[in-house]
Design a protein around this motif. Structure first.
Motif, short mmCIF file in Angstrom:
data_model
loop_
_atom_site.label_atom_id
_atom_site.label_comp_id
_atom_site.label_asym_id
_atom_site.label_seq_id
_atom_site.Cartn_x
_atom_site.Cartn_y
_atom_site.Cartn_z
N ASN A 380 42.64 53.84 -19.20
CA ASN A 380 41.55 53.78 -20.24
C ASN A 380 40.70 55.10 -20.20
OD1 ASN A 380 40.59 51.54 -22.19
ND2 ASN A 380 41.68 50.47 -20.76
N GLY A 381 40.56 55.85 -21.25
CA GLY A 381 39.96 57.24 -21.38
C GLY A 381 40.17 57.71 -22.76
N MET A 382 39.56 58.67 -23.08
CA MET A 382 39.65 59.55 -24.41
C MET A 382 41.00 59.61 -25.09
SD MET A 382 37.13 60.43 -26.39
CE MET A 382 37.83 60.61 -27.84
N LEU A 405 39.72 44.17 -22.63
CA LEU A 405 38.92 44.39 -21.53
C LEU A 405 38.76 45.83 -21.37
CD1 LEU A 405 37.10 43.22 -19.23
CD2 LEU A 405 39.02 43.88 -17.53
N ALA A 406 39.58 46.67 -21.93
CA ALA A 406 39.67 48.00 -21.67
C ALA A 406 39.25 48.72 -20.35
CB ALA A 406 38.58 48.82 -22.91
N THR A 407 39.78 48.08 -19.35
CA THR A 407 39.21 48.53 -17.90
C THR A 407 40.03 49.91 -17.45
OG1 THR A 407 39.23 47.87 -15.68
CG2 THR A 407 41.25 47.05 -16.97
N MET A 408 39.44 50.64 -16.72
CA MET A 408 40.00 51.63 -16.07
C MET A 408 40.72 51.12 -14.85
SD MET A 408 36.66 54.11 -16.03
CE MET A 408 37.58 55.63 -15.37
N GLY A 409 41.94 51.77 -14.54
CA GLY A 409 42.65 51.45 -13.09
C GLY A 409 43.80 50.54 -13.41
N CYS A 431 47.37 58.60 -17.47
CA CYS A 431 46.15 58.34 -17.02
C CYS A 431 45.03 59.62 -17.31
CB CYS A 431 46.11 57.99 -15.32
SG CYS A 431 47.26 56.64 -15.10
N GLY A 432 43.71 59.36 -17.15
CA GLY A 432 42.73 60.24 -16.98
C GLY A 432 42.53 60.49 -15.38
N ASP A 433 41.84 61.52 -15.28
CA ASP A 433 41.68 61.91 -13.79
C ASP A 433 40.77 61.04 -13.31
OD1 ASP A 433 39.57 63.09 -15.38
OD2 ASP A 433 39.72 64.81 -14.46
N MET A 437 42.30 57.74 -10.21
CA MET A 437 41.88 57.61 -8.85
C MET A 437 41.32 56.09 -8.47
SD MET A 437 42.48 60.26 -7.33
CE MET A 437 41.34 60.36 -5.94
N MET A 438 41.27 55.19 -9.57
CA MET A 438 40.60 53.80 -9.37
C MET A 438 41.95 53.13 -8.73
SD MET A 438 37.79 52.94 -12.00
CE MET A 438 36.40 53.77 -12.56
N ASN A 439 42.94 53.42 -9.00
CA ASN A 439 44.31 52.45 -8.34
C ASN A 439 45.29 53.48 -7.91
OD1 ASN A 439 43.34 49.91 -7.74
ND2 ASN A 439 43.54 49.60 -10.41
N GLY A 464 35.72 61.77 -19.23
CA GLY A 464 35.61 62.36 -20.48
C GLY A 464 35.33 61.47 -21.74
N MET A 465 35.77 60.17 -21.69
CA MET A 465 35.36 59.54 -22.92
C MET A 465 33.91 59.31 -23.05
SD MET A 465 37.06 56.59 -24.76
CE MET A 465 36.23 55.45 -25.73
N ILE A 466 33.05 59.06 -21.91
CA ILE A 466 31.71 58.75 -21.91
C ILE A 466 31.10 60.16 -22.22
CG2 ILE A 466 29.77 57.63 -20.48
CD1 ILE A 466 32.56 55.89 -20.98
C1 LIG Z 1 36.46 49.93 -14.47
C2 LIG Z 1 35.80 50.86 -15.55
N1 LIG Z 1 34.61 51.54 -15.40
C3 LIG Z 1 34.01 52.27 -16.28
C4 LIG Z 1 34.30 52.17 -17.85
C5 LIG Z 1 33.49 52.84 -18.90
N2 LIG Z 1 34.57 53.99 -19.16
C6 LIG Z 1 35.65 54.03 -20.34
S1 LIG Z 1 36.39 55.11 -20.32
C7 LIG Z 1 35.63 56.28 -19.13
C8 LIG Z 1 36.14 57.51 -18.68
C9 LIG Z 1 37.49 57.60 -18.35
O1 LIG Z 1 37.80 58.75 -17.56
P1 LIG Z 1 39.12 59.41 -17.52
O2 LIG Z 1 39.88 58.47 -16.72
O3 LIG Z 1 39.02 60.66 -16.48
O4 LIG Z 1 39.52 59.75 -18.70
P2 LIG Z 1 39.10 60.76 -19.74
O5 LIG Z 1 38.33 60.13 -20.89
O6 LIG Z 1 38.23 61.67 -18.95
O7 LIG Z 1 40.42 61.32 -20.41
C10 LIG Z 1 34.82 55.24 -18.42
C11 LIG Z 1 33.82 55.52 -17.13
C12 LIG Z 1 35.67 51.29 -17.91
N3 LIG Z 1 36.20 51.31 -19.11
N4 LIG Z 1 36.21 50.65 -16.89
#
Ligand SMILES: Cc1ncc(C[n+]2csc(CCOP(=O)(O)OP(=O)(O)O)c2C)c(N)n1
Ligand SMILES: [Mg+2]
Length: 552
Positions: A380-382, A405-409, A431-433, A437-439, A464-466
């Motif tokens: 999950n990311g941008m 759920l749109a969870t990272m990891g 994956c995003g950076d 790193m979460m898993n 990045g998304m935030i």
């Molecule tokens: C476990 C979890 N923590 C926080 C969030 C909120 N969140 C959604 S996208 C994001 C940033 C993702 O960063 P990255 O993986 O580097 O992807 P990018 O958007 O930079 O490409 C966050 C913190 C989430 N969805 N899941």
């Protein structure tokens, strides 16, 4: 005489379980021993979250519950995010957790958490096994509940004294096939009438359209009615082979190019929509009528309140609906004239040679190296929005993303599961950076399992998304940037391969070489996110105007 754990494992074999993912603790040692003597493979992971994401993805891809196992307290609690992922994403999964003995209390309260209660809101069923005699029935019940519509997770807690207790042999409960009922004739007639009366109909395919059992009937319905369709993020690929009726993916809720068609439709046939997804369009008092076709009745929400429901097994129900309207639709293609305009603007500038590469270019290049049946699993990311919007699909479940759920990891573990299930297909985690790193520790699992897997990391040294939302909402740039390890060395330290892309034109050859080389290969590519605001906010605001009034 069997032990409780032998009965548990026999019951899992009876369900056709081939592997269990997890991190055992001392309370699982009897179960571990029973597994050692069975044909079930234990897939050890490096975090319980990885095990749960893998088990849930097994459920998502096969329709049969995936199984994961942990110890009590801390191990079980590490399953919470995976449980929510499976619950919101409707993925069948069984979690088996250990517990201290319940017949005596020699360790007092050490490590004891009320796991059964903690998981009640995160599961369809959460139960403790209190006697060996009930193991076969409880396990059968758990698998049925996890797999039946709407699918989801079930937790069974096995205390260590019940696991180690000598038991009378108990017969297993055999499985039998169950058919899902087909929609009622009256609802089919009502829906057919609305479709025949529509001037500008549109089909939408949602998350439940991706269930393994759904897709054959969907292709037939679209082909027989010739009504153009769009999909939600989790409904991608559900019309087999793609189609010249595809109008786009609703990655945003409104004002994307695809909404030019949505806003003009007078009827949307929403197949398999599940309102856990971020709304693909917003219903209002003046908007189109909606027919909800799915396994379950619609949830009524502020943004989704269908006027007609066709509830039942989706494929066969759609066949019956197509029987009623086929050859009688004069306006089926009314919105098709918008298709070229929508798709060409979505693909805009996707070959641009900028450095770092734009999201559009990255999506375009990834599509070049993934065959039609290849699978990408997104974290999950941008970039998820860009992939959902711009990446064309031809086969169901070839884009595994989590818009629930749109969870990272989850990106890496879900890709690993896809790679285990489909060793002959190309599989890539994107994956995003941040999310990687979460898993990232599961790279060790992937290497140990000798998987063929490419992991693409899009590096912006930020959440990045935030950061994008922060900028769009006119907040100052604060608190969302970080440093990264050297990802190439990081991959190599796991015994995987690593490559860094340093020029725009190198992404395709680097990915191609990574797939050809086999094994686990991490590819890191910097990404230019200045396009986020430019395209997804400024350009869309300027170019896509919501209609004041829907057309008559
Ligand atoms: C476990 C979890 N923590 C926080 C969030 C909120 N969140 C959604 S996208 C994001 C940033 C993702 O960063 P990255 O993986 O580097 O992807 P990018 O958007 O930079 O490409 C966050 C913190 C989430 N969805 N899941
Ligand atoms: Mg990032």
């Amino acid at each position: 005489m069997p032990k409780g754990s032998d009965l548990l494992v026999a019951a899992l074999v009876n369900e056709g379980v081939e592997r269990i993912f997890g991190v055992p603790g001392e309370e699982n040692l009897d179960v571990l021993e029973s597994l050692r003597n069975s044909k079930i493979e234990l897939v050890l992971t490096r975090h319980e979250q990885g095990a749960a994401f893998m088990a849930a993805t097994y459920g998502r891809l096969t329709g049969k519950p995936g199984v994961c196992m942990t110890t009590l307290g801390p191990g079980a609690l590490n399953l919470t995010t995976g449980a929510a992922y499976a619950l919101l994403g409707a993925m069948p999964m069984i979690m088996i957790t250990g517990q201290k003995g319940i017949m005596n209390s020699r360790q007092a309260g050490f490590q004891i958490v009320d796991i059964v209660s903690a998981f009640k809101p995160l599961t369809k069923m959460s139960r403790q096994i209190v006697s060996t005699a009930t193991i076969p029935t409880l396990v059968r019940d758990a698998f049925r509940i996890a797999a039946e519509e709407r699918p989801g997770p079930v937790l069974l807690e096995l205390p260590e004294d019940v696991a180690g207790e000598q038991a009378e042999p108990v017969a297993m409960v055999p499985q039998h096939p169950i058919e899902i009922p087909v929609a009622h004739r009256a609802s089919l007639d009502r829906a057919a009438e609305m479709i025949l009366a529509a001037k500008r109909p549109l089909i939408m395919l949602g998350a439940a359209a991706s269930r393994p059992r759904s897709t054959a009937g969907i292709g037939g319905f679209v082909g027989r009615t010739r009504i153009p369709f769009f999909n939600t993020q989790m409904g991608k690929g559900t019309v087999p082979g793609g189609s010249n009726l595809y109008m786009g993916t609703a990655a945003l809720s409104e004002r994307d190019y695809v909404h030019e068609a949505v806003d003009r439709a007078d009827l949307i046939i929403a197949i398999g929509h599940d309102t856990v997804e971020k709304p693909p369009f917003i219903m209002g008092p003046k908007g189109p009528q909606v027919i909800h076709v799915s396994y379950m009745p619609a949830n009524v929400e502020q943004v989704y309140f269908p006027q007609c429901e066709v509830v039942g097994d989706v494929g066969p129900s759609l066949d019956l609906l197509a029987d009623r309207v086929e050859g009688r639709l004069h306006n089926a293609g009314a919105l098709l004239s918008l298709r070229d305009g929508i798709l060409s603007r979505i693909g805009d500038r996707n070959k641009e040679d900028r450095w770092p590469a734009t999201p559009q270019r990255i999506v375009h290049d990834v599509r070049q190296v993934i065959p039609e049946d290849g699978i990408i699993a997104l974290d999950n990311g941008m970039y998820k929005i860009w992939f959902a919007r711009n990446y064309r699909t031809y086969v169901a479940n070839t884009v595994l993303l989590d818009n629930a759920l749109a969870t990272m990891g989850a990106g890496l573990p879900s890709a690993m599961m896809a790679s285990i299930l489909y060793p002959e297909r190309r599989v890539m985690a994107v994956c995003g950076d941040g999310g990687f790193m979460m898993n990232s520790q599961e790279m060790e699992t992937a290497v140990r399992l000798k998987l063929n897997l490419v992991i693409l990391i899009l590096e912006d040294s930020a959440y990045g998304m935030i950061r994008w939302k922060q900028a769009v909402d006119n907040f100052a740039d604060f608190g969302l940037t970080f440093g990264n390890p050297d990802f190439v060395k990081y991959a190599e330290s796991y015994g995987a391969k690593g490559s860094r892309v340093t020029r725009c034109g190198d992404l395709i050859p680097t990915l191609e070489a990574a797939f050809k080389g086999g094994g686990v290969h991490l590819v890191v590519a910097p990404i230019d996110y200045s396009e986020n605001k430019k395209v997804l906010v400024d350009e869309l605001r300027a170019k896509v105007k919501p209609l004041e009034e829907p057309p008559k």
